[in-house]
Enzyme design. Structure first.
Site, PDB file in Angstrom:
ATOM      1  N   GLY A   1     -44.546 -31.342 -46.537  1.00 52.68           N
ATOM      2  CA  GLY A   1     -43.856 -30.211 -47.150  1.00 52.68           C
ATOM      3  C   GLY A   1     -42.351 -30.673 -47.317  1.00 52.68           C
ATOM      4  O   GLY A   1     -42.113 -31.718 -48.047  1.00 52.68           O
ATOM      5  N   CYS A   2     -41.651 -29.446 -47.677  1.00 53.72           N
ATOM      6  CA  CYS A   2     -40.370 -29.693 -47.938  1.00 53.72           C
ATOM      7  C   CYS A   2     -39.686 -30.743 -47.094  1.00 53.72           C
ATOM      8  O   CYS A   2     -39.240 -30.784 -45.918  1.00 53.72           O
ATOM      9  CB  CYS A   2     -39.450 -28.303 -47.538  1.00 53.72           C
ATOM     10  SG  CYS A   2     -37.723 -28.459 -47.997  1.00 53.72           S
TER      11      CYS A   2
END
Length: 178
Positions: A50-51
């Site tokens: 993800g981020c």
């Protein structure tokens, strides 16, 4: 005069310590000294979860981790920009590259930390970030990393703790772009 002499002495000691360190000499764990070029062996792991900014802190605090760098892996385009990747145009995933001292922290421990910081059952991104650029993946180097990653994945699957199947792929490392 005595205070000035003490202060000058302290400054000289500090300057000598700085020069000593700059000359490439470091204290070892036993209080001895060793040349800087005798650095510990390092290895590199690359994880998409993800981020990338959300993935950094989990690895940065681990003893034995030397550096954690945000970047992109998994896509065919060379040197993608943040704008290109975040728009989903390159096939890359936001990733972190973890350089670590393999004598202080094993790859298996990095995998444990990784699995605890993602949702391996989510195939369209991670948590509130959606899109291919936010999909999880483990990018493996050499023969040992894919084997260890697969073993850790099987152990999590066997634990039956997850509500669905693990969709996080274990892929060969090709490139990392910071």
């Amino acid at each position: 005069m005595g205070v000035v002499l003490k202060r000058v002495s302290g400054i000289l000691v500090a300057a000598a310590a700085i020069a000593w360190g700059a000359a490439g000499i470091h204290a070892d764990a036993n209080g001895g000294v060793r040349p800087a070029h005798a650095a510990a062996p390092t290895d590199t792991a690359t994880f998409a979860g993800g981020c990338f900014w959300c993935m950094e802190p989990a690895f940065e605090v681990l003893p034995g981790v030397i550096s954690v760098t945000s970047g992109f892996s998994g896509g065919p385009e060379k040197n993608p920009t943040y704008k290109q990747v975040s728009a989903g145009l390159t096939g890359h995933r936001e990733s972190v590259q973890v350089v670590y001292d393999s004598k202080r922290i094993p790859y298996a421990k990095l995998l444990v930390v990784y699995w605890h910081n993602i949702d391996p059952t989510q195939d369209d991104g991670q948590f509130c970030d959606h899109g291919k650029q936010y999909q999880s993946a483990i990018f493996c180097r050499g023969a040992a990393q894919p084997r260890e990653a697969e073993e850790s994945k099987r152990a999590i699957e066997a634990s039956k703790r997850l509500k669905g199947p693990i969709v996080t792929p274990i892929l060969p490392f090709t490139a990392f772009y910071p």
